[in-house]
Scaffold this motif. Structure first.
Motif, short mmCIF file in Angstrom:
data_model
loop_
_atom_site.label_atom_id
_atom_site.label_comp_id
_atom_site.label_asym_id
_atom_site.label_seq_id
_atom_site.Cartn_x
_atom_site.Cartn_y
_atom_site.Cartn_z
N ALA A 38 -27.31 5.25 1.42
CA ALA A 38 -28.31 4.85 0.42
C ALA A 38 -29.14 3.69 0.96
CB ALA A 38 -27.62 4.44 -0.87
N PHE A 39 -30.46 3.90 0.94
CA PHE A 39 -31.42 2.84 1.26
C PHE A 39 -31.99 2.31 -0.05
CE2 PHE A 39 -31.14 5.47 4.99
CZ PHE A 39 -31.30 4.61 6.06
N THR A 40 -32.89 1.35 0.03
CA THR A 40 -33.56 0.87 -1.17
C THR A 40 -34.39 2.01 -1.77
OG1 THR A 40 -33.71 -1.38 -0.28
CG2 THR A 40 -35.21 -0.81 -2.08
N GLY A 41 -33.96 2.52 -2.92
CA GLY A 41 -34.74 3.50 -3.65
C GLY A 41 -34.72 4.91 -3.12
N HIS A 42 -33.85 5.23 -2.15
CA HIS A 42 -33.77 6.60 -1.66
C HIS A 42 -32.40 6.80 -1.02
CE1 HIS A 42 -36.03 10.32 -0.80
NE2 HIS A 42 -35.16 10.46 0.19
N ALA A 43 -31.82 7.99 -1.24
CA ALA A 43 -30.47 8.25 -0.74
C ALA A 43 -30.41 9.58 -0.01
CB ALA A 43 -29.46 8.25 -1.89
N PHE A 44 -29.45 9.67 0.91
CA PHE A 44 -29.23 10.88 1.71
C PHE A 44 -27.77 11.27 1.58
CE2 PHE A 44 -32.78 8.60 3.51
CZ PHE A 44 -33.71 9.60 3.78
N LEU A 45 -27.53 12.56 1.29
CA LEU A 45 -26.16 13.05 1.16
C LEU A 45 -25.89 14.12 2.21
CD1 LEU A 45 -26.92 12.54 -2.23
CD2 LEU A 45 -24.45 12.82 -2.10
N ALA A 46 -24.82 13.94 2.96
CA ALA A 46 -24.33 14.93 3.92
C ALA A 46 -23.13 15.60 3.27
CB ALA A 46 -23.95 14.26 5.23
N VAL A 47 -23.35 16.79 2.71
CA VAL A 47 -22.34 17.47 1.91
C VAL A 47 -22.31 18.94 2.30
CG1 VAL A 47 -21.55 17.97 -0.44
CG2 VAL A 47 -22.79 15.87 0.01
N GLY A 48 -21.13 19.55 2.26
CA GLY A 48 -20.98 20.95 2.61
C GLY A 48 -21.75 21.88 1.69
N ALA A 49 -22.01 23.08 2.18
CA ALA A 49 -22.84 24.05 1.45
C ALA A 49 -22.19 24.52 0.16
CB ALA A 49 -23.15 25.24 2.34
#
Length: 211
Positions: A38-49
């Motif tokens: 998570a960055f300021t105001g934006h997030a990235f998720l690495a999650v299985g299909a």
């Protein structure tokens, strides 16, 4: 190097994702390990299909803290192991003559074992004296970037900042390197800040068991 690696490299130069409250999916960089960055105001998720975008949306994911909400992380992890929420810090390698020695005898150190469970190509380094158990791990870590971790031996008078500076000589000059510190571990955070690291994001990892 995946998409997140390029984003972290950009953050090291002051270029951050848009503050739009959104989240997006990114490829997993290590089999069996998922996570949220998570960055300021934006997030990235690495999650299985097997976890769809709709599932993640329904859990309240967003870029304003929702993607790191303990309920979301717990739901995605299921019965699996969940790591602590960490601060992500970045710096650049110093290169030059390595200031630490390879220490294969430290491979069974608890911190080295933890690194092996969530990172790849873990190598262990330390001081030449074999009674000094100060440890540095250097791995292919978050998003495939070089990642370092440290633990000082209380029986020896090394400051954390000194050890981090020495660890940076293990990374080629100018190459972006990351570290993860629990925010409550103020001693470690101060050591990395003192050696020139800068905070850019948060990360939480888990090994899912959604079955």
């Amino acid at each position: 190097m995946n998409e997140l690696g390029e984003i972290l490299r950009g953050a090291a130069t002051g270029a951050f994702p848009a503050v739009d409250g959104g989240w997006e999916r990114i490829p997993m960089w290590r089999d069996g390990v998922e996570g949220v960055v998570a960055f300021t105001g934006h997030a990235f998720l690495a999650v299985g299909a097997d976890a769809s975008d709709a599932d993640i949306d329904a859990l309240g994911a967003d870029g304003f803290g929702g993607a790191s909400n303990p309920r979301l992380v717990s739901a995605l992890a299921g019965r699996g192991w969940i790591d602590a929420l960490d601060l992500v810090l970045v710096a650049r390698g110093a290169g030059g003559e390595p200031a630490l020695q390879p220490r294969s005898d430290l491979r069974n150190h608890p911190r080295a074992e933890h690194a092996t469970s969530v990172r790849s190509e873990v190598r262990t380094f330390g001081y030449a004296a074999h009674d000094d158990h100060t440890l540095v791990t250097l791995s292919s870590g978050l998003a495939g970037l070089p990642e370092i971790g440290i633990e000082t031996d209380p029986a020896h008078a090394h400051s954390g900042t000194e050890v981090v500076r020495r660890a940076l000589t293990l990374v080629p000059e100018g190459e972006v390197v990351v570290a993860a510190c629990a925010p409550g571990n103020a001693r470690a955070v101060r050591a990395f800040l003192g050696a020139g690291f800068e905070p850019v994001a948060s990360v939480q990892l888990w090994r899912p068991d959604r079955a």
